[in-house]
Design an enzyme around this catalytic site. Structure first.
Site, short mmCIF file in Angstrom:
data_model
loop_
_atom_site.label_atom_id
_atom_site.label_comp_id
_atom_site.label_asym_id
_atom_site.label_seq_id
_atom_site.Cartn_x
_atom_site.Cartn_y
_atom_site.Cartn_z
N TRP B 320 -27.57 18.21 -2.47
CA TRP B 320 -28.44 18.52 -1.32
C TRP B 320 -29.89 18.74 -1.74
O TRP B 320 -30.48 19.77 -1.46
CB TRP B 320 -27.93 19.73 -0.54
CG TRP B 320 -26.74 19.40 0.28
CD1 TRP B 320 -26.72 18.76 1.48
CD2 TRP B 320 -25.37 19.68 -0.03
NE1 TRP B 320 -25.44 18.63 1.93
CE2 TRP B 320 -24.60 19.18 1.03
CE3 TRP B 320 -24.72 20.30 -1.11
CZ2 TRP B 320 -23.22 19.28 1.05
CZ3 TRP B 320 -23.35 20.41 -1.07
CH2 TRP B 320 -22.62 19.89 -0.01
N CYS B 404 -30.05 22.37 2.41
CA CYS B 404 -28.69 21.86 2.57
C CYS B 404 -28.69 20.77 3.64
O CYS B 404 -29.32 19.74 3.48
CB CYS B 404 -27.76 23.00 2.92
SG CYS B 404 -26.03 22.58 2.92
N CYS B 405 -28.03 20.98 4.76
CA CYS B 405 -27.91 19.94 5.78
C CYS B 405 -28.79 20.25 6.98
O CYS B 405 -29.54 19.40 7.45
CB CYS B 405 -26.47 19.84 6.25
SG CYS B 405 -25.28 19.80 4.92
N GLY B 715 -24.00 16.20 7.37
CA GLY B 715 -25.16 16.87 6.81
C GLY B 715 -25.60 16.35 5.46
O GLY B 715 -26.60 16.77 4.93
#
Lengths: 240, 740
Positions: B320, B404-405, B715
């Protein structure tokens, strides 16, 4: 005022191939034709009315934010012209919302065409065949009704997109292309012509409905050949 | 100040204020992608070298591990990809793709990781961490209550960061480039001096942390010097700006191994430097692209050591390295720059790739050219996700980024305590089974009445369910407070926090999984007849008579239930006191863990059988969104972002190319309209995949034919061939919007 109700099979909330932009496609039940290549046989019969004008239009209006760049609603089926009253009521509301309306039709309804065409922005007209005998062979009906529709259509001055299914062994030849070009001369405002290669994907539905599949012996139309015919068509059609 | 020549002056000179610098100096770009350059020969050589290594890594799963060192900012010798590798330098260890051992999160996890790949820990390290040094994981388990242990054991709470790094913290890596490390140290020293008063827990902790931050800044400087790069003063040109920013990020991933270590928002910032160099004839477009390409190559090589169990949760080695692109300023000026294009263009120059996680901050006001370019790249690569800037900007301002997402935070001003997620579907089963877990048959919650009804009664079930959610919220919040107390204590992210304001705003980021299953289950109970089949008093299956509205069809009858569930769990979580007074927030996101959650959950009243996967994130259940894509999107758009789910609502959307339109030009326009429409309904996030199901089936059976096939899952994106078979099957099962 008592609003009328209609009979629909379903609404596809995102159709991207039945007119410009992102469209809601409303599939209406009932059709007089029995085209051998039809891929919606479940919509042949008009069933009980199952939706009101309000319900349907509310559903569509919710999707208005996606209708930029020409998107809107397409009435398809079945044959939408068979429920003209219902569609007209829907159109009155949708037009107030400035939603683009397309009609996907074979031109075989019960009249009332002038009135319905008032509200429509685009007509997707399905040409079954240019020849009376072949037309009857494919659809099971005489050809005269579509001429009534074309008469109204020309009067309305609405934009037209032509759709022609190309079926192996029936119209996949140069001679037919010339016939088609000739036939299309009496339809005004043609903006676009699409050739759709016949495919057998509808067969599953016939089996489910226990109806014999009329084109059991036909293969899928060769896509490249269909494209070649289309190029030929374009050349001759626009040079005319 | 050397390095600041030709920049517009402003508040950014007086205090650390990168956003002010960007807004005064960046140049929006309205044109199209035609200015972009292909990769240079040098880039090509370097990337080919990487491809060789990546291929080898794919075969072995892990290329190499450094078992002699423990993670740290300046403990590894400098590493290079190859000798041409002098554009942008720096690797996590002394060799590309060689992974770090990070025992601070938990030493047990390290043993499992090494065992999985037949490595052994250096004896000294082993001794330190067993005899002298306590880890985060040990701290947490010293304190966990029985309730928390039970909730974890049965899978009511899963994926908690109690044995590895929490991640999701974005350092403002740009600060190093703009100010140089000396200035940053100076500011922190000033802050330390001002942290005075009654020595409460919090103040003592803060003083210790700032001291750690200063040490970390010195170590970052040291690390740079090992590559012969001096970062004490501001970057003087584009190459240095990229290099310093990258070193800031690199320090973070040398020190930490959180699930998500995101990059932040660098496009407009770096563009200012590139522009200045181009204007002064010090840089050409070709060379500018070379810098960006090599920066991105480095980001693609980031790795963390994980256990096979972890891979099952989050498949395909995701890191990520989320890179937020575009967006608007508060003054409604768009922030698309040529460097926004250059970054996305790496997907063309260097093949499609899951990392960095390209995230477009979408606004309806972005220039048309850029929107269409993004759409084109989505159609070609499936490597882009979209998040609604018009929704986030009013909350987070114009210098936030995604971690992250879907987790938005103001860069350098907010941080979050990541909290994985609780299982909403299992919670419902606990309500039906008197607090006993349906799979392990263990009592998890007390004071929940057993339900013996032949046919489930909606109002009764809902009441019991909401009571369970109250209990879950209490246990969950206790767990989170413990985890983050210990993480701060034993695995503090000093390098990342050094690149934050000292007075940082904290979020407590809870999450939920199984939303669509829970909503459809309640809908079934309400609108159909649901008869539980019980074994020893525990429901093992359900008989459903009649139809019921399903989430994903723009049907308020069930969509409202989904909203009600979120509202309930969110307001319950908000009732609990949080560690360091963090602001409670929540996400609807599963990543690929929807499969593992499903596996741990028995049959549910919506007709989903035991062990079957949940839908990912906020997605409707596979195949149940049968009214077409817009209806499916509209259902998800109803979930309340600002009120309940400010940490993000993830939706993954797959469509076949032919359905999207008859040619690329129309497909691009349709995708743009789709995104504009979806986001105008206040939706938060959309992953876009444009591909055929058939391709995926073929790729599952013949992986060698598709080495680069990348898809967006939930994500993040991932190389399809890095997913487990189970995950591949689940992705194939998902709803594809297609037309015959």
């Amino acid at each position: 005022m008592k609003r009328c109700r209609g009979s629909i099979d379903s609404v596809e909330s995102m159709g991207l191939l039945d007119g410009p932009g992102i469209r809601n496609v409303v599939f209406l039940n009932g059709c007089k034709l029995r085209c051998k290549y039809c891929h919606n046989p479940e919509m042949w019969l008009k069933k009980d009315n199952n939706i009101s004008v309000e319900e349907l239009t509310q559903k569509i209006i919710r999707n208005k934010p996606y209708f930029t760049n020409g998107g809107g609603v397409t009435f398809s089926g079945g044959e939408p012209l068979l429920q003209s009253e219902f569609i007209i009521e829907c159109c009155k509301i949708l037009k107030k919302e400035n939603i683009n309306i397309a009609l996907d039709t074979a031109g075989v309804g019960n009249g009332n065409y002038d009135e319905i065409l008032k509200y429509v922005d685009l007509v997707l007209l399905d040409i079954k065949h240019t020849d009376e005998k072949e037309y009857k062979e494919i659809t099971g009906k005489e050809m005269k009704e579509i001429e009534n529709f074309i008469f109204s259509l020309n009067k309305s001055n609405k934009k037209v997109w032509i759709r022609q299914v190309i079926i192996p062994g029936i119209n996949d030849n140069e001679k037919y292309i010339d016939k088609l070009i000739n036939y299309l001369k009496h339809i005004k405002n043609i903006e676009k012509v699409t050739f759709l290669p016949f495919h057998r994907l509808g067969r599953e539905k016939y089996i489910k409905l226990n109806i014999p599949y009329p084109y059991e012996n036909k293969q899928d139309m060769d896509k490249e050949k269909c494209e070649r015919l289309y190029e030929l068509f374009l050349k001759r059609f626009f040079n005319n | 100040m050397t390095g600041w020549e030709n920049f517009k002056k402003g508040n950014w000179q007086n205090e650390i204020d990168v956003s002010n610098f960007i807004k005064l100096n960046y140049k929006p770009y309205d044109g199209d992608e035609n200015f972009l350059e292909s990769k240079t020969d040098k880039t090509d050589k370097i990337w080919n070298e990487c491809k060789k290594l990546l291929k080898e890594e794919f075969k072995k799963h892990v290329l190499d591990i450094d078992v002699k060192q423990m993670s740290g900012i300046d403990v590894y010798k400098p590493g290079y990809i190859c000798k041409e590798d002098d554009c942008i330098v720096g690797l996590q260890t002394d060799k590309p793709l060689k992974r770090i051992v990070n025992p601070y999160g938990g030493i047990r996890m390290v043993y499992n990781e090494l065992k999985a790949y037949n490595y052994e820990l250096d004896k000294d390290v082993d001794k330190y961490f067993n005899e002298y040094r306590k880890t985060h994981n040990q701290g947490v388990f010293d304190v966990y209550t029985d309730d928390i242990r039970k909730a974890r054991h049965v899978g009511l709470l899963t994926g908690l960061p109690d044995a590895y790094g929490r991640g999701r913290i974005i350092g403002d890596y740009r600060r190093i480039a703009l100010y140089g490390i000396d200035r940053l140290i100076e500011e922190k020293q000033k802050d330390l001096k001002n942290l005075k008063g009654i020595m409460t827990d919090e103040l003592i902790r803060q003083r210790e942390e700032v001291s750690e931050q200063i040490k970390a800044l010195n170590k970052i400087k040291n690390m740079g010097l090992s590559y012969n790069i001096d970062m004490s003063k501001p970057a003087k040109n584009a190459k240095e700006a990229i290099q310093f920013t990258y070193f800031g990020y690199l320090a973070a991933v040398k020190e930490n191994n959180g699930a998500a270590e995101s990059l932040g928002r660098v496009d407009a910032f770096l563009d200012i430097y590139i522009n200045r160099d181009i204007k002064n004839n010090k840089l050409t477009e070709k060379k500018a692209q070379e810098l960006i390409d090599n920066f991105i190559i480095k980001l693609r090589l980031i790795r963390h050591l994980r256990t096979p169990e972890y891979d099952e949760l989050f498949s395909g080695d995701p890191t990520w390295v989320t890179c937020s692109i575009a967006g608007m300023t508060k003054e409604k000026k768009h922030m698309v720059t040529k460097t926004s294009y250059r970054i996305i263009h790496t997907l063309t120059n260097l093949d499609t790739s899951p990392e960095p996680n390209m995230t477009i901050l979408w606004s309806k006001h972005l220039p048309d050219n850029f929107k269409k370019y993004c759409a084109k790249m989505s159609i070609e690569t499936d490597a882009i996700q979209y998040e609604n800037d018009d929704l986030m900007r009013p909350i987070y301002g114009d210098d936030y980024a995604i971690a992250c997402c879907v987790s938005a935070m103001r860069v350098g001003k907010d941080m979050q305590f990541f909290g994985a997620r609780c299982n909403l579907a299992k919670s419902l089963l606990l309500a039906l089974n008197g607090g006993i877990d349906e799979t392990k048959r263990e009592k998890v919650l007390d004071n929940i009445d057993k339900m013996n009804d032949e046919i489930l009664d909606y109002s009764k079930v809902k009441k019991a369910y909401f009571k369970v959610l109250e209990d879950v919220a209490e246990i969950y919040s206790s767990a989170m407070n413990i985890i983050h107390y210990m993480h701060d204590k034993y695995a503090y992210e000093s390098s990342q926090m050094a690149l934050h304001d000292t007075q940082v705003h904290r979020y407590m980021a809870y999450g939920v999984a199984g939303l669509s299953v829970a909503a459809d289950s309640l809908s079934a109970i309400k609108y159909a007849k649901v008869k539980p089949i019980r074994e020893d008093g525990i429901t093992v299956d359900f008989e459903i008579e009649g139809d019921f509205p399903k989430y994903g069809n723009d049907d308020d009858r069930v969509d409202d239930i989904a909203v009600e569930i979120l509202d309930k769990i969110s307001s319950e979580l908000k009732k609990h006191q949080t560690y360091r007074n963090a602001e409670t927030t929540m996400s609807v996101l599963t990543i690929t863990s929807n499969i593992v959650y499903g596996e741990k959950t028995g049959s549910t009243p919506d007709g989903r059988k035991a062990k079957m996967p949940f839908a990912p994130g906020a997605n409707p259940m596979h195949g149940r969104d049968s009214s077409g894509a817009l209806s499916s999107l509209n259902s998800v758009a109803k979930l309340p972002y600002e009120k309940c789910c400010k940490d993000g609502i993830s939706n993954t959307f797959s469509i076949t190319p032919n359905t999207l339109g008859e040619n690329l030009e129309i497909q691009k326009q349709n995708l743009v309209n789709l995104l504009d429409g979806y986001f105008s309904k206040n939706a938060h996030h959309l992953n876009v995949n444009v591909l055929n199901r058939q391709t995926l089936i073929d790729a599952m059976n013949n992986p060698e034919k598709y080495p680069l096939l990348t898809i967006r899952v939930s994500g993040y994106s991932v190389r399809f061939n890095r997913l487990t078979k189970k995950q591949q099957k689940e992705v194939i099962e998902r709803t594809f919007h297609e037309k015959m």
